[in-house]
Design a protein around this motif. Structure first.
Motif, short mmCIF file in Angstrom:
data_model
loop_
_atom_site.label_atom_id
_atom_site.label_comp_id
_atom_site.label_asym_id
_atom_site.label_seq_id
_atom_site.Cartn_x
_atom_site.Cartn_y
_atom_site.Cartn_z
N GLN A 148 0.84 -1.20 0.00
CA GLN A 148 0.00 0.00 0.00
C GLN A 148 0.87 1.26 0.00
OE1 GLN A 148 -3.17 0.36 -0.33
NE2 GLN A 148 -4.05 -1.66 0.05
N ALA A 149 1.96 1.23 0.79
CA ALA A 149 2.87 2.38 0.83
C ALA A 149 3.51 2.63 -0.53
CB ALA A 149 3.93 2.16 1.90
N LEU A 150 3.84 1.55 -1.24
CA LEU A 150 4.43 1.71 -2.57
C LEU A 150 3.43 2.34 -3.52
CD1 LEU A 150 6.93 1.17 -4.31
CD2 LEU A 150 5.98 -1.07 -4.87
N MET A 151 2.17 1.94 -3.43
CA MET A 151 1.14 2.55 -4.29
C MET A 151 0.91 4.01 -3.90
SD MET A 151 -1.63 -0.45 -5.18
CE MET A 151 -1.98 -0.89 -3.48
N ASP A 152 1.04 4.31 -2.60
CA ASP A 152 0.96 5.72 -2.17
C ASP A 152 2.02 6.55 -2.90
OD1 ASP A 152 -1.12 5.33 -0.43
OD2 ASP A 152 0.15 5.07 1.33
N SER A 153 3.23 6.02 -2.92
CA SER A 153 4.34 6.77 -3.53
C SER A 153 4.17 6.92 -5.04
CB SER A 153 5.67 6.08 -3.23
OG SER A 153 5.78 4.85 -3.93
N CYS A 154 3.38 6.00 -5.66
CA CYS A 154 3.13 6.07 -7.10
C CYS A 154 1.89 6.90 -7.43
CB CYS A 154 2.94 4.67 -7.67
SG CYS A 154 4.40 3.62 -7.59
N GLY A 155 1.14 7.31 -6.40
CA GLY A 155 -0.06 8.10 -6.64
C GLY A 155 -1.22 7.32 -7.19
N VAL A 156 -1.32 6.02 -6.82
CA VAL A 156 -2.42 5.19 -7.31
C VAL A 156 -3.69 5.54 -6.53
CG1 VAL A 156 -3.28 2.84 -7.62
CG2 VAL A 156 -0.84 3.33 -7.90
N PRO A 157 -4.77 5.94 -7.22
CA PRO A 157 -6.02 6.26 -6.53
C PRO A 157 -6.59 5.03 -5.80
CG PRO A 157 -6.07 7.05 -8.80
CD PRO A 157 -4.87 6.17 -8.67
N ALA A 158 -7.39 5.28 -4.78
CA ALA A 158 -7.91 4.19 -3.95
C ALA A 158 -8.73 3.20 -4.75
CB ALA A 158 -8.75 4.78 -2.81
N GLU A 159 -9.51 3.68 -5.73
CA GLU A 159 -10.40 2.79 -6.47
C GLU A 159 -9.64 1.85 -7.42
OE1 GLU A 159 -10.27 6.72 -8.74
OE2 GLU A 159 -10.38 6.04 -6.65
N LEU A 160 -8.38 2.14 -7.69
CA LEU A 160 -7.60 1.28 -8.59
C LEU A 160 -6.74 0.27 -7.84
CD1 LEU A 160 -6.34 3.84 -11.27
CD2 LEU A 160 -8.49 2.60 -11.16
N ARG A 161 -6.70 0.36 -6.53
CA ARG A 161 -5.73 -0.45 -5.79
C ARG A 161 -6.12 -1.93 -5.71
NH1 ARG A 161 -3.01 3.27 -1.08
NH2 ARG A 161 -2.55 5.05 -2.45
N GLU A 162 -7.39 -2.20 -5.49
CA GLU A 162 -7.79 -3.61 -5.34
C GLU A 162 -7.50 -4.43 -6.58
OE1 GLU A 162 -11.74 -6.31 -4.27
OE2 GLU A 162 -11.78 -4.14 -3.98
N PRO A 163 -7.90 -3.97 -7.79
CA PRO A 163 -7.57 -4.78 -8.98
C PRO A 163 -6.07 -4.87 -9.24
CG PRO A 163 -8.60 -2.70 -9.61
CD PRO A 163 -8.77 -2.83 -8.14
N LEU A 164 -5.33 -3.81 -8.92
CA LEU A 164 -3.88 -3.85 -9.13
C LEU A 164 -3.24 -4.86 -8.18
CD1 LEU A 164 -1.30 -2.89 -10.43
CD2 LEU A 164 -1.31 -0.90 -8.90
N LEU A 165 -3.67 -4.85 -6.92
CA LEU A 165 -3.14 -5.82 -5.96
C LEU A 165 -3.54 -7.24 -6.33
CD1 LEU A 165 -3.62 -3.98 -2.55
CD2 LEU A 165 -1.45 -4.70 -3.56
N ALA A 166 -4.75 -7.41 -6.90
CA ALA A 166 -5.19 -8.75 -7.30
C ALA A 166 -4.26 -9.33 -8.35
CB ALA A 166 -6.63 -8.69 -7.84
N PHE A 167 -3.73 -8.47 -9.21
CA PHE A 167 -2.78 -8.95 -10.23
C PHE A 167 -1.37 -9.09 -9.68
CE2 PHE A 167 0.60 -7.40 -13.08
CZ PHE A 167 0.71 -8.53 -13.88
N ALA A 168 -0.87 -8.03 -9.05
CA ALA A 168 0.56 -7.96 -8.70
C ALA A 168 0.87 -8.50 -7.33
CB ALA A 168 1.04 -6.51 -8.80
N GLY A 169 -0.11 -8.58 -6.43
CA GLY A 169 0.19 -8.99 -5.06
C GLY A 169 1.19 -8.03 -4.45
N GLY A 170 2.23 -8.57 -3.86
CA GLY A 170 3.26 -7.73 -3.26
C GLY A 170 4.54 -7.70 -4.06
N HIS A 171 4.47 -8.07 -5.34
CA HIS A 171 5.68 -8.09 -6.17
C HIS A 171 6.02 -6.66 -6.58
CE1 HIS A 171 8.35 -8.87 -9.58
NE2 HIS A 171 8.57 -10.05 -9.02
N PRO A 172 7.17 -6.13 -6.16
CA PRO A 172 7.47 -4.70 -6.37
C PRO A 172 7.48 -4.27 -7.83
CG PRO A 172 8.95 -5.63 -4.73
CD PRO A 172 8.21 -6.78 -5.33
N LEU A 173 8.17 -5.02 -8.70
CA LEU A 173 8.25 -4.61 -10.09
C LEU A 173 6.87 -4.63 -10.75
CD1 LEU A 173 9.90 -3.79 -12.57
CD2 LEU A 173 10.26 -6.23 -13.04
N ALA A 174 6.10 -5.67 -10.49
CA ALA A 174 4.76 -5.75 -11.06
C ALA A 174 3.89 -4.61 -10.55
CB ALA A 174 4.12 -7.10 -10.72
N LEU A 175 4.04 -4.26 -9.28
CA LEU A 175 3.28 -3.14 -8.72
C LEU A 175 3.67 -1.83 -9.40
CD1 LEU A 175 3.22 -3.92 -4.89
CD2 LEU A 175 1.22 -3.56 -6.35
#
Length: 666
Positions: A148-175
């Motif tokens: 979540q902190a990594l997505m904060d630093s990338c400026g990912v809006p809240a509504e886009l986080r769940e589908p992004l995490l569903a794909f990438a999980g906690g893999h940094p490069l994929a995130l």
């Protein structure tokens, strides 16, 4: 970009940095997992501590002892020096020299960090001299908070986080890659998937160049299957399966368990996405081979192995609303399944009472006496705590006591009798389960129970109906079961105060093989795929209806259009003759049934009567009797007996399958 997470790894490094830990750190993990970012943070920490840092980059360094030593020379002469070695997999051939020749020359107090995709050779741990001096750090996905902190630093809006995490999980490069695309697109669906540019970049970073097309195919099989064994690999890729399996085991993004091999989730996702986009036909062929292998495993697995075999099969349908979602679960060891023993009777009543009340517990106790073999007990593996029971009740007939003892079974029995009753030799099955409340919602024990139920359905012989009871089913469950042809009936039985919903399937109308083929069609072609004869519902005829249809079809044997309208074209007899026009298949089947009578010496006269009448298109029965040289009454007796024999023979095949032995007179 902000550095996030990795608190444990930083703690180990800082302990070594300030003299309280090891002298060599060996960090390993899959591509894109963040090894280089971690080394940069290590360099920052060392600089803050006032210690000189040097770096050897395996991507640019010549893989020779002389070149390595030239770049790493400061650590040989300064007890405060810190040496960081990145991309070590590029110069992995130096590992033995590094361990035996270079590192023993490093002065006490200096610190060396090696980072690469592969874990260290076992000889490090086998050498007592390295005990306490070497610390191995496997680097895995970021934890949820760090992601979540990594997505904060990338400026990912809240509504886009769940589908992004569903794909990438906690893999940094994929995130990071996914975040850049998702933010640019400005929208994401419920199950967001990366575009092909992201997929290509991830494949290059995570997987890299592969030795051959066969190696790529083996990796694609590993990504598609839940767990890959050498046996499964051989079924989908017969040549060099053993060699390729050993290669898969050594890949840094592939993990080994007692069940087989599986890749990192992101690797699995991008390989699947790439193959489906690049070669949809090849994807379908691979899927069909794996599906056929796993379906056969379900049919032949031991009773103990059945739930796991079903889980592996259903995993192929993980993106299509499969009845049990095993996505992301690589170990079913949390709960164990046992057969019911006499001493478990009291436990059954206690669990059933706590789960559903005294009335339902009374039903459980009643059937445990009548059909103890139908029950399974589920315990927590760690504690042995009993948490659930299930029962698969097989019923060919019910007595008065059984009808009154259990309202759910009585309702199922009444529904079957009112719809299409059991035929000779058939039975229906009722699935019951009693699960402690805290384990009902999205629990692995519910998955195991469901796998057992589906396995029973796929393996049952001569089962006409199956009924599954669910108390208070949520909308998702109702839609999922309906999607796969298990409809709920309007009546709701009440053992006690609660109403139950019964989900029913007619396995004569849609047999197990057709059910599996329907799942396959939906996965490979999508819900919009056209109708298929293999997935259409079959006609379920009574014996009298079946015999009348056979008599009519014999009379119309020369008329293909009339045969096409026969209900026999929608029976199991014709469904098992896949790939052939139904009317043509019915005609061939009837002719073969008539010819088969010649094999029985006592039925040769019946064969002659049928052959002259139906196979030679004789205009009328009087002329048929004349051609046979028989009195008309004798001819009619032979003809009637022959038709009855054909009806009996085909009825047996309809009930028991095409391999059922033909009728023989005595």
């Amino acid at each position: 970009m902000a550095f996030v997470g990795r608190e444990e790894e930083l703690a180990v490094f800082n302990a070594a940095l300030y003299g309280g830990g090891c002298s060599v750190l060996y960090v390993h993990g899959a591509g894109g997992i963040g090894k280089s970012a971690l080394l940069r943070r290590f360099a920052h920490e060392a600089a803050l501590a006032g210690r000189p840092v040097s770096l050897v980059d395996g991507r640019t360094s010549e893989p020779s002892p002389a070149a390595f030593e030239a770049e790493a020379e400061p650590v040989l002469h300064d007890a405060d020096a810190v040496l960081l070695v990145d991309d070590f997999e590029r110069i992995q051939g130096l590992e033995g020299w590094l361990r035996e020749r270079f590192l023993p020359r490093v002065p006490m107090g200096a610190l060396v960090v090696i980072a690469g995709r592969h874990p260290p050779d076992m000889r490090w741990q086998a050498d007592p001299g390295w005990a306490g001096a070497l610390e191995v750090l496997p680097l895995r996905d970021l934890r949820a908070g760090a992601a979540q902190a990594l997505m904060d630093s990338c400026g990912v809006p809240a509504e886009l986080r769940e589908p992004l995490l569903a794909f990438a999980g906690g893999h940094p490069l994929a995130l990071l890659l996914g975040a850049a695309v998702a933010v640019k697109d400005g929208a994401a669906g419920r199950r967001w998937m990366p575009n092909q540019d992201v997929v290509a970049t991830l494949l290059d970073q995570l997987v890299g160049e592969l030795p051959s097309a066969a190696h790529r195919h083996a990796l694609e099989i590993c990504a598609h299957a839940y767990m890959t064994t050498e046996n499964l690999l051989r079924a989908a890729l017969p040549e060099d399966a053993g060699t390729l399996f050993r290669w898969l085991r050594r890949l840094p993004f592939v993990e080994s368990t007692s069940l087989g091999l599986f890749p990192h989730d992101v690797v699995r996702e991008v390989l699947e996405a790439d193959l489906r986009w690049r070669d949809p036909e090849g994807y379908a062929v691979m899927h069909d081979r794996i599906h056929a292998h796993l379906a056969e495993r379900v049919r032949t697995a031991s009773d103990v192995d059945l739930p796991g075999a079903v889980a592996a099969l259903l995993y192929l349908h993980r993106d299509n609303g499969a009845p049990a979602d095993v996505h992301g679960r690589h170990d079913e060891g949390e709960f164990r399944e046992e057969v019911l023993r006499e001493e478990d009777a009291g436990t059954l009543v206690r669990v059933a009472t706590a789960a559903e009340g005294a009335a339902s517990a009374g039903c459980a106790a009643f059937w445990a006496v009548r059909q103890p073999e139908a029950f399974r007990l589920y315990r927590r593996t760690e504690t042995g705590e009993p948490v659930a029971f299930s029962a698969w009740l097989r019923l060919a007939e019910l007595d008065e006591e059984e009808l009154t003892a259990d309202p759910i079974v009585a309702m199922a029995w009444a529904h079957a009798r009112a719809t299409t009753p059991l035929r000779a030799g058939e039975h229906l099955a009722v699935g019951r389960h009693w699960v402690l409340p805290q384990y009902r919602e999205d629990s692995p024990v519910m998955d195991v129970i469901q796998w057992r139920v589906i396995g029973n359905c796929l393996r049952s012989e001569r089962m006409a109906w199956s009924y599954i009871e669910i108390r208070h089913p949520n909308h998702a469950w109702v839609e999922r079961l309906r999607h796969y042809g298990m409809r709920d009936i309007s009546e709701q039985p009440r053992p006690g105060d609660d109403a139950y919903t019964l989900f029913v399937h007619d396995w004569r109308a849609v047999p197990a093989q057709a059910w599996l083929e329907r799942m396959n069609r939906l996965l490979v072609a999508g819900p919009a795929g056209g109708p298929s004869a293999a997935t259409a519902e079959l006609a379920v005829l009574s014996q009298a209806e079946f015999a009348e249809a056979v008599r009519k079809a014999l009379r119309q044997l020369s008329r293909l259009d009339a045969l096409a309208a026969s209900p026999l074209t929608r029976t199991r007899l014709i469904a098992e003759r896949a790939g052939q026009d139904p009317a043509t298949a019915l005609g061939d089947l009837l002719r073969q049934a008539v010819d088969d009578l010649r094999e029985d010496p006592r039925a040769v006269k019946f064969h002659r009567a049928l052959s002259v009448t139906f196979l030679r298109s004789t205009p009328n029965q009087g002329l048929a009797a004349e051609r046979l040289g028989l009195p008309f009454t004798t001819y009619r007796r032979h003809l009637t007996a022959g038709i009855e024999r054909v009806c009996a023979d085909l009825w047996r095949r309809e009930l028991y399958g095409t391999n059922a032995p033909a009728y023989r007179s005595t």
